[in-house]
Design an enzyme around this catalytic site. Structure first.
Site, PDB file in Angstrom:
ATOM      1  N   HIS A   1       0.830  -1.208   0.000  1.00 12.25           N
ATOM      2  CA  HIS A   1       0.000   0.000   0.000  1.00 12.25           C
ATOM      3  C   HIS A   1       0.860   1.251   0.000  1.00 12.25           C
ATOM      4  O   HIS A   1       2.080   1.207   0.179  1.00 12.25           O
ATOM      5  CB  HIS A   1      -0.950   0.009   1.194  1.00 12.25           C
ATOM      6  CG  HIS A   1      -0.274   0.137   2.529  1.00 12.25           C
ATOM      7  ND1 HIS A   1       0.098   1.349   3.067  1.00 12.25           N
ATOM      8  CD2 HIS A   1       0.105  -0.796   3.432  1.00 12.25           C
ATOM      9  CE1 HIS A   1       0.658   1.165   4.239  1.00 12.25           C
ATOM     10  NE2 HIS A   1       0.695  -0.132   4.491  1.00 12.25           N
TER      11      HIS A   1
ATOM     12  N   CYS B   1       2.749  -5.310   6.827  1.00  7.61           N
ATOM     13  CA  CYS B   1       2.459  -4.831   5.482  1.00  7.61           C
ATOM     14  C   CYS B   1       3.699  -4.178   4.872  1.00  7.61           C
ATOM     15  O   CYS B   1       4.658  -3.846   5.555  1.00  7.61           O
ATOM     16  CB  CYS B   1       1.309  -3.845   5.496  1.00  7.61           C
ATOM     17  SG  CYS B   1      -0.303  -4.605   5.785  1.00  7.61           S
TER      18      CYS B   1
END
Length: 232
Positions: free
Chosen positions: A186, A202
């Site tokens: 992301h 992440c």
């Protein structure tokens, strides 16, 4: 959709993204790779390259600000490099030790991006599939995160998209065996987090970079995250 990403702090401005740890048993993958970057460029040239590649994107749904040369180590700037690997073109390979993400290309090359990865105790490794892609996604903290950080309760129904949203301009959702891992590739508007162990698993890229990656990889692409200690 729920995501494990969480901001550094809550207030008028939310800093992007720390992520809760989730259990993910992914098989370790074999990788042999090397990169070769030209050393001919002078320091001013490398700094200029940062500002050229990270200009403002005013036409995005939420305008993305430019990244100044002094905000990003030039080695983490997006660039095409030599890359030897057994993974086929189109595979995304993340090296958490080097803080690089590679998109494997034809002819022994890859597009390389600087990333921020999981801090100590929150790293993961193995393989997954990009099952979903989203532009300017909504972020919803999981119930477990809200219990630990009650101030996030205001986002229980989802935090609206925007530059301060922990998922940034784009999110690529990683699935394994058809199930959401809660891990994401992301965006972030925080260049100081690139090259750092900052998340709970992440992988974050600058907004300009995640937009570039988003355009290059289709849903269904394979993502391989190398285990710590195995250098690409």
């Amino acid at each position: 959709m729920h995501s494990s990403c969480t901001p550094r702090r809550v207030g008028f401005a939310l800093r992007p993204a720390l992520l809760i740890g989730v259990s993910l048993a992914l098989a370790a993958c074999n990788q042999t790779a090397s990169t070769q970057v030209s050393l001919a460029a002078t320091a001013p040239q490398r700094l200029a390259a940062v500002e050229t590649r990270y200009q403002a994107l005013p036409d995005e749904r939420f305008p993305v600000r430019a990244i100044r040369a002094d905000e990003l180590d030039p080695k983490y700037a997006r660039q095409r490099v030599r890359y030897d690997t057994h993974h086929p073109p189109g595979t995304v390979v993340v090296d958490p030790d080097a803080k690089f993400l590679y998109l494997v290309q034809e002819g022994g090359y890859a597009m390389r991006y600087g990333v921020g990865v999981g801090r100590e105790g929150f790293g993961w490794s193995g393989s997954a599939t990009i099952a979903r892609k989203a532009q300017w996604p909504t972020w919803t903290p999981p119930t477990e995160m809200i219990k630990r950080q009650p101030e996030l309760r205001q986002y229980a129904s989802g935090m609206k998209p925007g530059t301060e949203n922990p998922l940034g301009a784009r999110a690529l959702y990683l699935f394994q065996n058809g199930r959401d891992t809660l891990y994401r590739l992301h965006g972030t508007n925080d260049p100081s987090s690139i090259g750092q162990d900052v998340s709970s698993g992440c992988v974050r890229l600058l907004n300009q970079d995640v937009i570039d990656l988003y355009q290059r990889v289709p849903a269904g692409s394979k993502v391989v995250v190398l285990p710590h200690g195995r250098r690409a």
